[in-house]
Write an enzyme that holds these catalytic residues in place. Structure first.
Site, PDB file in Angstrom:
ATOM      1  N   SER A 139       0.851  -1.190   0.000  1.00 14.11           N
ATOM      2  CA  SER A 139       0.000   0.000   0.000  1.00 14.11           C
ATOM      3  C   SER A 139       0.884   1.237   0.000  1.00 14.11           C
ATOM      4  O   SER A 139       2.054   1.170   0.417  1.00 14.11           O
ATOM      5  CB  SER A 139      -0.894   0.007   1.245  1.00 14.11           C
ATOM      6  N   TYR A 152      -1.649  -0.467  10.503  1.00 11.29           N
ATOM      7  CA  TYR A 152      -1.830  -0.835   9.090  1.00 11.29           C
ATOM      8  C   TYR A 152      -0.559  -0.540   8.310  1.00 11.29           C
ATOM      9  O   TYR A 152      -0.080  -1.394   7.532  1.00 11.29           O
ATOM     10  CB  TYR A 152      -3.017  -0.072   8.500  1.00 11.29           C
TER      11      TYR A 152
END
Length: 245
Positions: A139, A152
């Protein structure tokens, strides 16, 4: 183009689904893994209706045995694994002060262990073949940390670290195994559905609504990386909406 056997986890929606359909349309043989069997059945049916080849296995990437079974499904059906895409991921972001330890555990189990279990299942097969490719979904959060993204982001930095270590090890081994990290920005998927903190969910859903690109845009780039000559490896793709800061 040579037909390849491609395994995708997290294949029941979003980037996984779009990539499965894109690669199948290009003539590859797909093996799809996810938890939602009804969605897997629908996607396989759509691929077959369009003239492609695909099978599925219900898969929980937090279970090493389940991931090994997915790899075995590929070998039993098509005889090999050319591409393994670890795409399953969760993003229940929140500030650390909230102490949402269950969310943290889920992200670590799915986003990190899921990638490691994929490597454990597929790498021996690729080593024996003297060829293969791992595509690991990270990501843009694996490149920068923001408030509420700490855990995350940590999992996605981990995906990048694991992938780079794998790349170097396989280069030394001369295994001809390639490693590609895909780092998407805002993409129109179910990712924001997992956010349990209401304020963070509302903020990110508004940002996604204003900026997100389609998962097909990511799938196009993955197809490009898969189709490169075997002596050439696209090691990382960072793909975000032009409007995303």
């Amino acid at each position: 183009m040579t037909k390849k056997v491609v395994v995708i986890t997290g294949a029941s929606s979003g980037i996984g689904e779009a990539t499965a359909k894109k690669l199948a349309a290009a003539g590859n043989q797909l093996v799809l893994g996810a938890r939602r069997e009804s969605r897997l059945q629908e996607i396989v049916a759509a691929i077959e209706q369009a003239g492609g080849e695909a099978v599925y296995a219900v898969t929980d990437v937090t279970s090493s045995d389940s991931v090994k079974a997915l790899a075995q499904k590929a070998v039993d059906t098509y005889g090999r694994i050319d591409v393994w895409m670890s795409n399953a991921g969760l993003m229940p972001q929140s500030e650390l002060i909230q102490g949402r330890t269950e969310d943290w555990d889920q992200m670590i189990d799915v986003n990190i262990k899921g990638v490691l279990y994929g490597i454990a299942a597929a790498l021996p097969i690729m080593r024996a073949q003297k060829s293969g490719q791992f595509i690991n979904t990270a990501s843009v959060a694996g490149h920068a940390v923001h408030p509420a993204s700490s855990v995350y982001s940590a999992t996605k930095y981990a995906v990048r670290a694991i992938s780079e270590g794998l790349r170097q090890e396989e280069a030394i081994a001369g295994s001809n195994v390639r490693v590609t990290v895909v780092s998407p920005g805002m993409v129109a998927t179910e990712l924001t559905n997992h956010i349990t903190d209401a304020a963070t969910k509302d903020r990110l859903e508004h940002a996604w609504a204003d900026n997100a690109i389609s998962p097909e845009e990511i799938a196009d780039s993955i197809l490009f990386a898969v189709n490169l000559p075997e002596n050439t490896s696209m090691n990382e793709l960072v793909i975000r909406p032009t409007s995303q800061k």
